[in-house]
Design a protein around this motif. Sequence first.
Motif, short mmCIF file in Angstrom:
data_model
loop_
_atom_site.label_atom_id
_atom_site.label_comp_id
_atom_site.label_asym_id
_atom_site.label_seq_id
_atom_site.Cartn_x
_atom_site.Cartn_y
_atom_site.Cartn_z
N ASP A 174 -22.09 63.39 17.13
CA ASP A 174 -21.69 62.54 15.99
C ASP A 174 -22.05 61.09 16.31
O ASP A 174 -21.49 60.49 17.23
CB ASP A 174 -20.18 62.68 15.75
N ARG A 175 -22.96 60.53 15.53
CA ARG A 175 -23.47 59.18 15.85
C ARG A 175 -22.38 58.12 15.82
O ARG A 175 -22.53 57.07 16.45
CB ARG A 175 -24.62 58.80 14.94
N ARG A 176 -21.29 58.35 15.10
CA ARG A 176 -20.20 57.36 15.05
C ARG A 176 -19.47 57.26 16.38
O ARG A 176 -18.91 56.22 16.71
CB ARG A 176 -19.19 57.71 13.96
N SER A 223 -20.62 59.14 19.54
CA SER A 223 -21.34 59.60 20.74
C SER A 223 -21.51 58.51 21.79
O SER A 223 -21.59 58.81 22.97
CB SER A 223 -22.70 60.18 20.36
#
Length: 173
Positions: free
Chosen positions: A105-107, A109
């Motif tokens: 999850d880019r939010r 990671s």
Amino acid sequence: MTLDAAYRYDDNPVDALLRVDRLSAVAALLPADGAAAGGLREFVEHVARIYEANVAALTAMLDGVVLMSAARGVTDRAGVPVGGAPCTTAVIHDAPVLITDTHDDRRYSGDPLVMASGMRSYVGVPLPLANRAVGTLCVMDQHRGAFNEEDLRALQSLAAHAVRLLHATRHGG
């Protein structure tokens, strides 16, 4: 509906967290005495058992810190910076958050706190008091894919019970 890739990185979390009416509601979320806190701990223990999870917490969010009103599996409950914590996202947007894998999850990671905790899965729902999201009921696990949409819906029901319990413990009921 949960927050997903539509999350806007240009949102200013400080503005949402500093609202005086929201901070006043947070004060009502914190247990008035040790006996009340014991009831909250029992509730959080029950939530952790339901989800067979490493960590469960009932949080209150001030302007710069997430306080643990009650927690299981957390060694330091003094509070963590709001930063990019999933609980912060749930409170700012007053929406549930489901993360099946923090590493994907880019939010989250790259968030140092999330990575240091070893958390891979998260499900959390906001706790409304005085029509403001003031904290969360959340569950975390070190395994990816530990939670799904059904778990999120069940946690929302448990959060409604948590708010009633918080009112009762705060006001001696």
